[in-house]
Design an enzyme around this catalytic site. Sequence first.
Site, PDB file in Angstrom:
ATOM      1  N   LYS A  81       0.848  -1.194   0.000  1.00  0.00           N
ATOM      2  CA  LYS A  81       0.000   0.000   0.000  1.00  0.00           C
ATOM      3  C   LYS A  81       0.883   1.243   0.000  1.00  0.00           C
ATOM      4  O   LYS A  81       1.845   1.316   0.789  1.00  0.00           O
ATOM      5  CB  LYS A  81      -0.876  -0.052   1.251  1.00  0.00           C
ATOM      6  CG  LYS A  81      -1.940   0.998   1.367  1.00  0.00           C
ATOM      7  CD  LYS A  81      -2.799   0.717   2.617  1.00  0.00           C
ATOM      8  CE  LYS A  81      -3.973   1.666   2.711  1.00  0.00           C
ATOM      9  NZ  LYS A  81      -4.841   1.349   3.875  1.00  0.00           N
ATOM     10  N   SER A 156      -9.568   0.706   2.882  1.00  0.00           N
ATOM     11  CA  SER A 156      -8.790   1.570   2.020  1.00  0.00           C
ATOM     12  C   SER A 156      -7.607   0.869   1.346  1.00  0.00           C
ATOM     13  O   SER A 156      -7.017   1.408   0.426  1.00  0.00           O
ATOM     14  CB  SER A 156      -8.243   2.747   2.834  1.00  0.00           C
ATOM     15  OG  SER A 156      -7.334   2.280   3.835  1.00  0.00           O
ATOM     16  N   SER A 180      -9.903  -1.331   7.060  1.00  0.00           N
ATOM     17  CA  SER A 180      -9.236  -1.174   5.765  1.00  0.00           C
ATOM     18  C   SER A 180      -8.397  -2.357   5.297  1.00  0.00           C
ATOM     19  O   SER A 180      -7.968  -2.382   4.144  1.00  0.00           O
ATOM     20  CB  SER A 180      -8.361   0.078   5.784  1.00  0.00           C
ATOM     21  OG  SER A 180      -9.152   1.229   5.798  1.00  0.00           O
TER      22      SER A 180
END
Lengths: 470, 69
Positions: A81, A156, A180
């Site tokens: 990420k 996310s 997330s």
Amino acid sequence: MSSEPALMSLTAVAQAIAQKRLSSREVTQSCLDRIAQWQPRLNAFMAIEPEAALEAADVADAALARGQNSGALHGVPLAHKDMYYEAGKVVTCGSHIRRDFVATSTSTALQRLKDAGTIRLGSLQMAEFAYGPTGHNAHYGAVHNPFGIDHITGGSSSGSGSAVAARLTFAALGSDTGGSIRMPAHFCGVTGLKTTVGRISRAGAMPLSQSLDTVGPLARSAEDCALLTGLMAGADPNDPTAVAGPPPDYATATREPIKGLAIGIPSGFYVDDLDPDVARILDATVETLKRAGAEIVQVELPDQRQLTAACQLVLAVEAAAFHKRWLIERPQDYGPQVLMRLQNGLAIPGVLYLEAMRWRGPALAAHLAAVAGVDAVIAPVAPVAAPTIAESDVGNGPDAEAVIQRLTRFTRPINYLGLPSLAIPAGFTGKGLPVGMQLIGRSFDEAVLLRIGAAFQRATDFHQRVPVLS
Amino acid sequence: MTKPTAKQIWAIAAVGGVPVNPDVAERIANSIGPAFEGFAPVAGTLPFDLEPAVFILVQGAENLKKAAT
């Protein structure tokens, strides 16, 4: 061994490289080939660095030829990420504001994986500033679900879920502040571990909410999550909130049977109003765990709606505080939904925020008392499988809050309590979309979750299903 | 505890140094209303000698228990 190395598990590919059955170059090239095929459909990567990755793979192979094995993941290519700082690399945090931000230090979690020998494929897409549960991104476009291109990945850690599911990377770091890691794991059919607050250092990871942020992996199995968590966990002088003491042996835990463990199933909040496919898969998961030797016990949890509300108050205020300078100077540079959510935090009085923080201790104590007789609790990650991108693209419109609330309903209470939770693929809907379940543990008891998850994955093959590029 | 009105939010945001226009204040009022309502049974009920660090104590006790087994 698979003819396509990228399809192997993290654990298996690391062993294959260490034993020189595969070279790091072969493995890296296999990932890059799949990235080239899938990226135009998924938009899972923020940056792809093929030349640098292959160069690093050659260095790893040369080192191994000299007898130098740098660690448990020597020569394994990964992508994470795009919020984990890596010195000298652009780290966008999924935002326009940090489009050109070059990190000057490397996050502890990432450094520990690098020290174990991993090499970098590039970086993965994410919700802007990790503040969105769907996988939409106003600046870089939506990330797509490999099991249904028109469907969301969840956020996310959207790129992490999508890329791991499509076998573009063996695993990826995500972060979980309100769900997330678990939501992309659920929607994309991968395994994701939200760790206890304090288990893994957050130094060098983009902050969203200092009280709720956690670092954790998304991977193809509980065994792979165990390997990564064991490498990253532990004290860190750069993060005083990271707990001292050696972490448990997670890898060994995944090999232990679950006979004799008690798993709680809550009533009410977590089982009412479920989509029929999710309800069916929850029942089937419980049956599988029973067959594997677990005892299933009904548990009555305290009011989860109050926990959800407290989580919202804490998250909104802390996120607004981190972003206050940019809210003043650059509000136009945020996407509409993220700006909307950050502005929410401006309206919450300080006393209310502190009440939410003060209540956290008693709320955790009440939860631990309610689950005193069980080793873990099982619940859905979300009440539905992945909605379509179109139906969940609500921006800052009047439906935005309702969509966000519905998706994060089952994840936020766990963040407020700071507990660990492992999301595992548990089945598929009639339309072929993955559905995950979360195993919720006691503070710092990731090991029992990984043990149960691994036992479930020995009995099922949902985690091994590979999406097909249509 | 009641959720704040748009007018109150406008004032809080302005005092906080990030003024918002009335439309945004209205939208925020609708957006955070459920959090205020959900937390209402807890707000104003906490005992005097309770501080946020109790969370760390409860969590730490669990960790010690784990380490001892």
